[in-house]
Design a protein around this motif. Sequence first.
Motif, PDB file in Angstrom:
ATOM      1  N   UNK A   1       0.799  -1.234   0.000  1.00 47.58           N
ATOM      2  CA  UNK A   1       0.000   0.000   0.000  1.00 47.58           C
ATOM      3  C   UNK A   1       0.828   1.279   0.000  1.00 47.58           C
ATOM      4  N   UNK A   2       2.040   1.240   0.563  1.00 48.84           N
ATOM      5  CA  UNK A   2       2.854   2.456   0.629  1.00 48.84           C
ATOM      6  C   UNK A   2       3.728   2.664  -0.605  1.00 48.84           C
TER       7      UNK A   2
ATOM      8  N   UNK B   1       0.529  -3.639  -8.855  1.00 49.03           N
ATOM      9  CA  UNK B   1      -0.735  -3.771  -8.151  1.00 49.03           C
ATOM     10  C   UNK B   1      -1.806  -4.019  -9.208  1.00 49.03           C
ATOM     11  N   UNK B   2      -2.766  -4.889  -8.913  1.00 48.90           N
ATOM     12  CA  UNK B   2      -3.892  -5.067  -9.823  1.00 48.90           C
ATOM     13  C   UNK B   2      -5.158  -5.254  -9.002  1.00 48.90           C
ATOM     14  N   UNK B   3      -6.276  -5.102  -9.664  1.00 45.42           N
ATOM     15  CA  UNK B   3      -7.555  -5.180  -8.966  1.00 45.42           C
ATOM     16  C   UNK B   3      -8.316  -6.450  -9.328  1.00 45.42           C
TER      17      UNK B   3
ATOM     18  N   UNK C   1      -1.199  -7.073  -4.455  1.00 41.89           N
ATOM     19  CA  UNK C   1       0.173  -6.635  -4.730  1.00 41.89           C
ATOM     20  C   UNK C   1       1.044  -7.825  -5.114  1.00 41.89           C
ATOM     21  N   UNK C   2       2.003  -7.562  -6.000  1.00 39.00           N
ATOM     22  CA  UNK C   2       2.869  -8.641  -6.434  1.00 39.00           C
ATOM     23  C   UNK C   2       4.133  -8.136  -7.092  1.00 39.00           C
ATOM     24  N   UNK C   3       4.899  -9.070  -7.645  1.00 34.25           N
ATOM     25  CA  UNK C   3       6.145  -8.730  -8.331  1.00 34.25           C
ATOM     26  C   UNK C   3       6.405  -9.752  -9.432  1.00 34.25           C
TER      27      UNK C   3
ATOM     28  N   UNK D   1      -2.680  -6.906   1.197  1.00 29.41           N
ATOM     29  CA  UNK D   1      -1.502  -7.363   1.935  1.00 29.41           C
ATOM     30  C   UNK D   1      -0.255  -7.216   1.075  1.00 29.41           C
ATOM     31  N   UNK D   2       0.792  -6.598   1.638  1.00 28.64           N
ATOM     32  CA  UNK D   2       2.039  -6.376   0.906  1.00 28.64           C
ATOM     33  C   UNK D   2       2.795  -7.689   0.704  1.00 28.64           C
TER      34      UNK D   2
END
Length: 231
Positions: free
Chosen positions: A122-123, A162-164, A171-173, A202-203
């Motif tokens: 989120x940050x 980030x996707x919805x 969140x991902x990578x 969640x990060x």
Amino acid sequence: MKSFKIYFNNNNSMKIKNILKSRRETMHAGLFVSACMVAGMTTAESALVSMGGPSLTSSTTVANSVNVDLDGNLANDLLFVFFGQGNLVAQGLGGAGFAGAVNGGSFIVTAYDETAGFTVGPSTNFGGGQGFSPAFGDLAAEASTPALGEWAGGEDAYFGFVFKNGSDDHYGYGRLVYNPTETTDTSSMNIVELVYESTPGLAVTVVPEPSAVLLGGLGFFGMLLRRKRAI
């Protein structure tokens, strides 16, 4: 003053030994969990989703692109496009975006180094998507002076996104390998893996490998086990 004597039979003695053993094992387990927490490791079951990614080669005549549907809901989330050799951009679709920052009017996607560790959540600052400005994120623009993008010149690094899913943010990578000169007139990219957190909001964190703190914690736990066996 009266004196008291306490007598133990074999059964009582065995019970006391079992109680002491149980307490020692509980203490060792607690110390191991503490060491894992210090190392950034969780004992809870992970909710990460992992998958392979696509590959793409540039064309000298047309723009080549590939879409990624992360959660399998038949709606594309990420787009990667080659606009000719050495010009690779990305775009988040439907509210998705990439981790990075605006620089000189362009959104530059951040190239993360796994050995340093990183967190996407989120940050994190996101851009390079349909809901952002600029709407595209630069990965490599070899023709710019100087070359633009953190993958320019060739790079094997991680990007955050980030996707919805509905109204929920995930969140991902991903790990992207970029080669500016696959052949004399083409460039290529290969997304080796994509990982995202299935729990909304969640990060995700990549811990440096190898983790010296974790190895130290495991070594300490092993020492305690050796001492326990010797008792």
